[in-house]
Design an enzyme around this catalytic site. Structure first.
Site, mmCIF file in Angstrom:
data_model
loop_
_atom_site.group_PDB
_atom_site.id
_atom_site.type_symbol
_atom_site.label_atom_id
_atom_site.label_comp_id
_atom_site.label_asym_id
_atom_site.label_seq_id
_atom_site.Cartn_x
_atom_site.Cartn_y
_atom_site.Cartn_z
ATOM 1 C CD GLN A 13 -1.201 -0.169 3.735
ATOM 2 O OE1 GLN A 13 -2.382 -0.410 3.540
ATOM 3 N NE2 GLN A 13 -0.675 -0.101 4.937
ATOM 4 C CE1 TYR A 37 16.389 -0.885 20.583
ATOM 5 C CE2 TYR A 37 14.677 -1.733 22.036
ATOM 6 C CZ TYR A 37 15.060 -1.114 20.842
ATOM 7 O OH TYR A 37 14.104 -0.720 19.956
ATOM 8 C CB VAL A 90 8.039 -11.952 11.506
ATOM 9 C CG1 VAL A 90 9.472 -12.408 11.287
ATOM 10 C CG2 VAL A 90 7.060 -13.091 11.272
ATOM 11 C CG HIS A 122 9.329 -0.332 21.123
ATOM 12 N ND1 HIS A 122 9.923 -0.250 22.354
ATOM 13 C CD2 HIS A 122 10.335 -0.582 20.242
ATOM 14 C CE1 HIS A 122 11.235 -0.448 22.201
ATOM 15 N NE2 HIS A 122 11.499 -0.635 20.929
ATOM 16 C CG ASP A 177 2.847 -38.193 20.920
ATOM 17 O OD1 ASP A 177 2.367 -37.042 20.989
ATOM 18 O OD2 ASP A 177 3.438 -38.735 21.860
ATOM 19 C CB THR A 235 15.712 -10.735 15.236
ATOM 20 O OG1 THR A 235 16.053 -9.459 15.765
ATOM 21 C CG2 THR A 235 16.637 -11.793 15.787
ATOM 22 C CE1 TYR A 284 1.991 -41.816 21.868
ATOM 23 C CE2 TYR A 284 3.621 -43.498 21.375
ATOM 24 C CZ TYR A 284 3.300 -42.173 21.610
ATOM 25 O OH TYR A 284 4.282 -41.220 21.586
HETATM 26 P P1 FAD Z 1 6.060 -4.295 7.966
HETATM 27 O O1 FAD Z 1 7.406 -3.747 7.765
HETATM 28 O O2 FAD Z 1 5.115 -3.467 8.752
HETATM 29 O O3 FAD Z 1 5.467 -4.592 6.549
HETATM 30 C C1 FAD Z 1 4.102 -4.874 6.318
HETATM 31 C C2 FAD Z 1 3.714 -4.174 5.059
HETATM 32 O O4 FAD Z 1 2.391 -4.562 4.685
HETATM 33 C C3 FAD Z 1 3.696 -2.668 5.233
HETATM 34 O O5 FAD Z 1 4.665 -2.080 4.392
HETATM 35 C C4 FAD Z 1 2.274 -2.283 4.898
HETATM 36 O O6 FAD Z 1 2.190 -1.066 4.204
HETATM 37 C C5 FAD Z 1 1.805 -3.466 4.065
HETATM 38 N N1 FAD Z 1 0.347 -3.606 4.112
HETATM 39 C C6 FAD Z 1 -0.415 -3.751 5.213
HETATM 40 N N2 FAD Z 1 -1.710 -3.800 4.891
HETATM 41 C C7 FAD Z 1 -1.779 -3.693 3.552
HETATM 42 C C8 FAD Z 1 -2.856 -3.676 2.622
HETATM 43 N N3 FAD Z 1 -4.130 -3.758 3.016
HETATM 44 N N4 FAD Z 1 -2.559 -3.547 1.322
HETATM 45 C C9 FAD Z 1 -1.269 -3.443 0.895
HETATM 46 N N5 FAD Z 1 -0.233 -3.455 1.728
HETATM 47 C C10 FAD Z 1 -0.468 -3.579 3.043
HETATM 48 N N6 FAD Z 1 12.900 -5.902 15.324
HETATM 49 C C11 FAD Z 1 14.124 -6.420 15.504
HETATM 50 O O7 FAD Z 1 14.360 -7.557 15.117
HETATM 51 N N7 FAD Z 1 15.113 -5.727 16.112
HETATM 52 C C12 FAD Z 1 14.908 -4.471 16.569
HETATM 53 O O8 FAD Z 1 15.817 -3.835 17.098
HETATM 54 C C13 FAD Z 1 13.638 -3.895 16.412
HETATM 55 N N8 FAD Z 1 13.395 -2.670 16.882
HETATM 56 C C14 FAD Z 1 12.188 -2.097 16.652
HETATM 57 C C15 FAD Z 1 11.995 -0.784 17.081
HETATM 58 C C16 FAD Z 1 10.814 -0.146 16.804
HETATM 59 C C17 FAD Z 1 10.623 1.251 17.258
HETATM 60 C C18 FAD Z 1 9.784 -0.852 16.125
HETATM 61 C C19 FAD Z 1 8.502 -0.188 15.810
HETATM 62 C C20 FAD Z 1 9.970 -2.145 15.730
HETATM 63 C C21 FAD Z 1 11.171 -2.785 15.983
HETATM 64 N N9 FAD Z 1 11.389 -4.114 15.597
HETATM 65 C C22 FAD Z 1 12.633 -4.658 15.760
HETATM 66 C C23 FAD Z 1 10.332 -4.939 15.016
HETATM 67 C C24 FAD Z 1 10.419 -4.987 13.514
HETATM 68 O O9 FAD Z 1 10.573 -3.702 13.014
HETATM 69 C C25 FAD Z 1 9.168 -5.589 12.902
HETATM 70 O O10 FAD Z 1 8.792 -6.716 13.602
HETATM 71 C C26 FAD Z 1 9.387 -5.959 11.442
HETATM 72 O O11 FAD Z 1 9.897 -4.864 10.734
HETATM 73 C C27 FAD Z 1 8.099 -6.414 10.796
HETATM 74 O O12 FAD Z 1 8.288 -6.608 9.426
HETATM 75 P P2 FAD Z 1 7.058 -6.956 8.484
HETATM 76 O O13 FAD Z 1 7.576 -7.096 7.113
HETATM 77 O O14 FAD Z 1 6.310 -8.081 9.065
HETATM 78 O O15 FAD Z 1 6.073 -5.721 8.647
#
Ligand code: FAD
Length: 836
Positions: free
Chosen positions: A35, A262, A362, A224, A556, A365, A543
């Site tokens: 999007q 952190y 997810v 966060h 199981d 990491t 079993y």
């Molecule tokens: P996203 O990056 O959110 O991607 C999902 C995508 O789906 C978006 O781009 C969105 O636009 C799209 N989408 C949603 N709905 C629709 C729709 N209806 N139509 C079309 N597109 C759509 N993780 C770590 O491992 N280490 C860290 O240090 C860390 N620090 C963090 C610090 C902060 C402040 C935050 C907010 C998060 C942090 N995280 C960290 C977590 C991590 O950023 C996320 O868990 C990860 O980026 C998620 O990735 P994703 O691809 O699942 O989601």
């Protein structure tokens, strides 16, 4: 080839596209819909600071992280990859944390990650900005570091697009088209995109996408806080600056978990992440549409900073890193990402809709690891790592409602850095599911722990008096403070009574399903390793194993045939239920006359396990000596529908603790009455109520495995010691049969082994590393004090070359505990106690 649509171009979505290509899928058949603008889509990935601490209590999550690091190293441009291996440093400022770091060091060794417990001075060497006075020690993991998440995402978009993947950005998914329980396409604001497979990688928008197809996605978006300081002077003119290269950091990533904090470097600034503030839940649908132009400050996943919430973090940060006293916060935001009721990600196919998959909640990491597992599932039908802690279908019905998801996910946020004992129950919600015996259990002083919403007694204070009466050799040994949590020596008395008189156990929380209909036999014949048709006539209990296509164990179960076309299944989790439901539906769709109904009956029924050498006396007293339940009339592994003093019951002659006895089941309304009848009959026969602490110990003495703990889908039946469950005479085909025949021919590399602890007293709890010849070569699965065998027992995965009698060592809080590989089972290897 099948047309695939991936929703979301965050780090998860693009990794899934990339991994599908690596697994042989045609790039031209893959469309990614996003999007936001592709250059900065605006989801969580767009501002993730990207700290990667790989070590996790879960083996699978650690494997996911290891793979992500490996992959980020391989993604690059102009000689610069996407991972900055600055190392990870977790510091302890409290004695409790120092102990916790030792435990964590154990996980790292178990899952094969190099980790070092280091002194305060060594912490200072690695991170000179720390206040020496506060630091008690640290854990250093050299291979941890910083993911350049946004850059990696961009590079993967480029490479997959060059291979032929189609990207539709600034395109909003508005609905999912489906027909006959199968996805057929994805509706967007600019038209329909036909699809055979849809993979939702929508991050914290997952709930909204799920709702389009009536799939509950149990995640909660939470804000966060993350903030950056102004220039930190030692970082501007230091020597190490020359090492900073294009990646903006050279100090290790730092965790100060005692205060939920952190840190990472951003050039000459420090970034601070904080989990100590109040949970701030967000409704994704309230965030509006993603702007067609996003930038660092304007994107839906970035909310305004609330400085008051950050005040304690700032104060503590200036205490820990005194140099920050000369700086101020110049930038901060409340960034949104997903939390789930148990902290795990959400992966897999929707239970009610074929072709609809999700990979959400997810972290960066774990992103590439999760994506690879998704590609494996789609390509071969199974993932190489155990996904039971990630499966979308792992939740119970009660755990899927919004009240539960809201409360528990917020709790996970609050506890994200806390020291959590493996047995620690949720504080809330409690008393969500209680068996009909609950009132009586409370009167007996039950100590309850929670699982799947169920309150399960671990021991009964009413038995405390028995501890004093224990024969010397049964007296419990003292435990160290960690192992003594959620434990009572009363368990020893309950084990003693079970082995020498009789005990009644509440088995209600064990999953029970009913499988009924003209296709029931065919369904179970096709899914299990037992010849249900010929070896399980009505009245018999088997079993048996559920295998996956590769011949590995996916569960199981106990299959009890009650009538020609009516079975009861005893299972471990909701995952098996979802699997049976899906397979039953597919069978009915293919051959309508072979329909099957799979019904969850756990909550509408209840069950008592009555076991011990005097259990027969108890049952005879309760049934006035009903001969239809005699050992002859109801042999071991048989089932009968009967009644006890007018209460309709189903009696299963089976045993989890290795003693003669039965599981007696009735519908919930009769539960209390059943308890009273057994209790009254038991009084003159030495009956006690016993809890799961004793149960787990007795079960382990007998060598009975627990799926999900001792073994998982990573293991084949032979290495897990379950070869005896394979019916080699079974002619009909079943899932995994062909592969199993191949697996049987291969040489085993590892094996589940029984260890006994040499000093007779040191109890371990599970997941600790095992050293053979001083090398970490395996890990503990379950462990307990074996009251009957008078020493602690632990099961462990070890190389198959390790022989019986080998001396090994287990690392427990940095100490080495000596143990011996032992022949199993330790108790009653000839099953004499189970009765004729
Ligand atoms: P996203 O990056 O959110 O991607 C999902 C995508 O789906 C978006 O781009 C969105 O636009 C799209 N989408 C949603 N709905 C629709 C729709 N209806 N139509 C079309 N597109 C759509 N993780 C770590 O491992 N280490 C860290 O240090 C860390 N620090 C963090 C610090 C902060 C402040 C935050 C907010 C998060 C942090 N995280 C960290 C977590 C991590 O950023 C996320 O868990 C990860 O980026 C998620 O990735 P994703 O691809 O699942 O989601």
């Amino acid at each position: 080839s099948e047309r695939i649509v991936i929703i979301g171009a965050g780090i998860v979505g693009v990794n899934v596209a990339d991994e599908l290509i690596s697994h042989g899928w045609n790039p031209n058949s893959i469309t990614v819909i996003e999007q936001g603008p592709l250059s900065l889509p605006g989801g969580s990935t767009s501002h993730a600071p990207g700290l990667v601490f790989q070590t996790n209590p879960s083996k699978t999550m650690t494997e996911f992280a290891k793979y992500t690091v490996h992959k980020l190293h391989s993604i690059g441009q102009n000689g610069e990859d996407c991972f900055n291996a600055v190392g990870g440093l977790e510091i302890a400022t409290t004695p409790g944390r120092l102990e916790e770091l030792k435990r964590k060091h154990g996980y790292a060794s178990s899952w094969d990650i190099e980790a070092n417990l280091i002194s305060p001075e060594e912490c200072l060497n690695l991170y000179p900005l720390l206040d020496r006075k506060l630091v008690l020690g640290g854990l250093h993991i050299p291979s941890d570091g910083l993911a350049l998440a946004a850059r990696a995402t961009q590079l993967l978009v480029e490479s997959t697009r060059n291979s032929g993947v189609r990207y539709l950005d600034r395109t909003v998914v508005t609905d999912i088209e489906r027909k006959n329980n199968h996805v057929t396409g994805v509706k967007t604001n600019s038209g329909l995109v036909p699809a055979d497979i849809v993979i939702s990688c929508a991050g914290f928008w997952g709930v909204e996408i799920g709702a389009m197809v009536d799939v509950v996605v149990p995640l909660l978006p939470l804000a966060h806080q993350y903030a950056k300081t102004s220039t930190v002077s030692p970082l501007t003119n230091r020597e190490v600056n020359s090492r900073i290269n294009g990646k903006n950091a050279s100090l290790p990533i730092l965790r100060h978990q005692d205060q939920d904090l952190y840190y990472r470097e951003h050039g000459d600034q420090i970034g601070i992440g904080y989990y100590g503030h109040r949970p701030m839940p967000v409704l994704a649908s309230s965030l509006g549409t993603t702007p067609s132009k996003t930038d660092d400050k304007n994107m839906p996943s970035r909310l305004g900073f609330t400085p008051d919430d950050f005040a304690p973090a700032w104060k503590e940060s200036q205490r820990l890193l005194p140099v920050l006293r000369e700086t101020k916060i110049v930038d901060g935001f409340n960034g949104i990402f997903s939390f789930t009721p148990d902290g795990g990600p959400l992966m897999g196919q929707a239970p009610n809709l074929d072709g609809f998959f999700i990979a959400e909640a997810v972290w960066v990491t774990h992103s590439a690891g999760v994506a690879r597992a998704m590609a494996q599932i789609l390509t071969t039908g199974r993932a190489e790592h155990d996904l039971s802690g990630c499966e979308l279908t792992r939740f119970e019905e009660v755990q899927l409602n919004q009240f539960y998801v809201q409360e528990t996910s917020q709790q996970i946020f609050v506890e994200v850095y806390d020291i959590i004992h493996p047995l620690a129950p949720k504080e809330s919600p409690r008393n969500l599911r209680v068996s009909p015996f609950n009132a009586r259990q409370r009167e007996l002083g039950a100590y309850f722990l929670e699982l799947g919403g169920w309150e399960r007694p671990f021991w009964y204070e009413a038995n405390a008096e028995l501890v004093k009466a224990l024969p010397v050799e049964w007296r419990p040994v003292e435990r160290d403070p960690w192992a003594a949590q959620h434990y009572s020596p009363i368990a020893a008395a309950e084990a003693w009574k079970t082995r020498n008189a009789a005990a009644v156990y509440d088995m209600t929380s064990f999953h029970r399903f009913e499988v009924a209909g003209p296709g029931a036999v065919d369904l179970l014949q096709r899914l299990t390793t037992t010849d249900i048709k010929s070896a399980v006539p009505p009245g018999v209990v088997a079993y048996t194993l559920l295998l996956d296509v590769s011949g590995r164990v996916q569960g199981d179960i106990f299959v009890s045939r009650l009538e020609e076309n009516l079975f009861q299944i005893g299972a471990n989790s909701a995952i098996e239920f979802a699997y049976l439901i899906r397979e039953a539906r597919l069978q009915g769709e293919k051959i309508p006359s072979q329909w099957v109904q799979v019904r969850e009956i756990t909550g509408s029924t209840c069950c008592l396990g009555l076991w011990g050498p005097r259990a027969r006396d108890v049952l005879d007293a309760a049934t006035s000596g009903d001969q239809s339940l005699s050992n002859k009339a109801l042999p071991y592994m048989h089932v009968k529908q009967s009644n006890i003093a007018g209460v309709p019951v189903t009696v299963f002659r089976k045993s989890f603790v290795g003693e003669l006895g039965w599981e007696i089941q009735t519908s919930a309304e009769y539960g209390l009455r059943l308890w009273e009848l057994i209790w009254q009959a038991g009084k003159p026969n030495g009956l006690i109520a016993a809890g799961r602490a004793a149960f787990n110990a007795l079960k382990l003495e007998k060598g009975y495995r627990t799926f999900g703990i001792d073994l998982s889908s990573e293991h084949d039946p032979f290495e897990a010691g379950l070869g005896h469950t394979i019916d080699w005479k079974k002619r009909d085909d079943y899932v995994g049969k062909a592969s199993l025949l191949e697996v049987a021919k291969q040489k085993q590399t590892k094996k589940l082994r029984c260890l006994t602890i040499d000093d007779g007293r040191s109890v371990v709890l599970g997941k600790e590393p095992v050293f053979v010849n001083s090398k970490a070569t395996g890990y503990i699965t379950s462990a307990a004090f074996g009251y009957t065998v008078r020493k602690p027992i632990a099961y462990a995965w070890l190389p198959s070359s390790v022989a019986d009698g080998t001396n090994v060592e287990i690392e427990y809080f940095s100490k080495r505990i000596r143990a011996t590989v032992s022949e199993e089972p330790l108790y009653d290897s000839r099953d004499r106690k189970l009765g004729e």
